[in-house]
Design an enzyme around this catalytic site. Structure first.
Site, PDB file in Angstrom:
ATOM      1  N   ASP A  30     104.831 102.455  91.656  1.00  0.00           N
ATOM      2  CA  ASP A  30     104.067 101.251  91.325  1.00  0.00           C
ATOM      3  C   ASP A  30     104.053 101.071  89.801  1.00  0.00           C
ATOM      4  OD1 ASP A  30     101.671  99.523  93.005  1.00  0.00           O
ATOM      5  OD2 ASP A  30     101.602  99.486  90.808  1.00  0.00           O
ATOM      6  N   HIS A 100     104.382  95.827 102.206  1.00  0.00           N
ATOM      7  CA  HIS A 100     104.652  97.122 101.567  1.00  0.00           C
ATOM      8  C   HIS A 100     103.531  98.080 101.912  1.00  0.00           C
ATOM      9  CE1 HIS A 100     102.323  94.560  98.875  1.00  0.00           C
ATOM     10  NE2 HIS A 100     101.695  95.667  98.474  1.00  0.00           N
TER      11      HIS A 100
HETATM   12  P1  AMP Z   1      99.133  94.736  96.866  1.00  0.00           P
HETATM   13  O1  AMP Z   1      97.796  94.537  96.244  1.00  0.00           O
HETATM   14  O2  AMP Z   1      99.051  95.625  98.095  1.00  0.00           O
HETATM   15  O3  AMP Z   1      99.876  93.455  97.127  1.00  0.00           O
HETATM   16  O4  AMP Z   1      99.955  95.598  95.836  1.00  0.00           O
HETATM   17  C1  AMP Z   1     100.997  95.133  95.057  1.00  0.00           C
HETATM   18  C2  AMP Z   1     101.373  96.244  94.114  1.00  0.00           C
HETATM   19  O5  AMP Z   1     102.641  95.952  93.563  1.00  0.00           O
HETATM   20  C3  AMP Z   1     100.393  96.435  92.956  1.00  0.00           C
HETATM   21  O6  AMP Z   1      99.873  97.754  93.008  1.00  0.00           O
HETATM   22  C4  AMP Z   1     101.273  96.184  91.729  1.00  0.00           C
HETATM   23  O7  AMP Z   1     100.949  97.033  90.650  1.00  0.00           O
HETATM   24  C5  AMP Z   1     102.665  96.451  92.261  1.00  0.00           C
HETATM   25  N1  AMP Z   1     103.749  95.774  91.566  1.00  0.00           N
HETATM   26  C6  AMP Z   1     103.837  94.462  91.256  1.00  0.00           C
HETATM   27  N2  AMP Z   1     105.004  94.184  90.638  1.00  0.00           N
HETATM   28  C7  AMP Z   1     105.680  95.365  90.564  1.00  0.00           C
HETATM   29  C8  AMP Z   1     106.951  95.749  90.044  1.00  0.00           C
HETATM   30  N3  AMP Z   1     107.781  94.863  89.468  1.00  0.00           N
HETATM   31  N4  AMP Z   1     107.311  97.056  90.133  1.00  0.00           N
HETATM   32  C9  AMP Z   1     106.500  97.946  90.703  1.00  0.00           C
HETATM   33  N5  AMP Z   1     105.301  97.654  91.227  1.00  0.00           N
HETATM   34  C10 AMP Z   1     104.887  96.373  91.156  1.00  0.00           C
END
Ligand code: AMP
Ligand code: ZN
Length: 112
Positions: A30, A100
């Site tokens: 993440d 995810h």
């Molecule tokens: P959610 O709240 O379950 O939708 O989690 C989305 C997650 O994706 C968050 O913890 C973000 O920090 C992570 N995230 C967003 N963009 C990226 C990226 N480009 N690379 C890695 N993690 C990401």
């Protein structure tokens, strides 16, 4: 989906700190980790959320626990343990609308 951030990572269009990749999934760190170990397990096929999972998603999601277990082993947390979390929708705080699973570990997690 062409403009979806996780589809773009799955295609290799934008970089990520990948832990494992196979034909169905990509696992990466993440970008803003909330725990010492914070991985995302992402199916390559675009499914917006658990609400959109149907019979046709079966193939795309098959083996998700196998890849989670493999990733936990690879980053060295299989023994101490880990939490798998899926946020679905606004109240759960889902911000990326490509299904995810979070793998959280590396420290003692607060009980749910
Ligand atoms: P959610 O709240 O379950 O939708 O989690 C989305 C997650 O994706 C968050 O913890 C973000 O920090 C992570 N995230 C967003 N963009 C990226 C990226 N480009 N690379 C890695 N993690 C990401
Ligand atoms: Zn997507």
């Amino acid at each position: 989906m062409s403009d979806c951030i996780f589809c773009r990572i799955a295609r290799g269009d934008i970089p990520a700190k990948k832990v494992i990749e196979n034909d169905r999934f990509v696992v990466f760190h993440d970008i803003s980790p909330l725990y010492k170990v914070h991985l995302l397990i992402v199916p390559k096929r675009h499914i917006a959320s658990v609400n959109e999972v149907d019979a046709a998603s079966g193939d795309a999601l098959a083996g998700i626990f196998d890849i989670a277990r493999e990733a936990a082993g690879k980053v060295g947390v299989a023994g101490n343990g880990y939490r798998l979390t899926v946020n679905t929708g606004r109240d759960a705080g889902q911000v990326v609308h490509h299904f995810h699973m979070h793998l959280l570990a590396g420290e003692s997690l607060r009980p749910l």
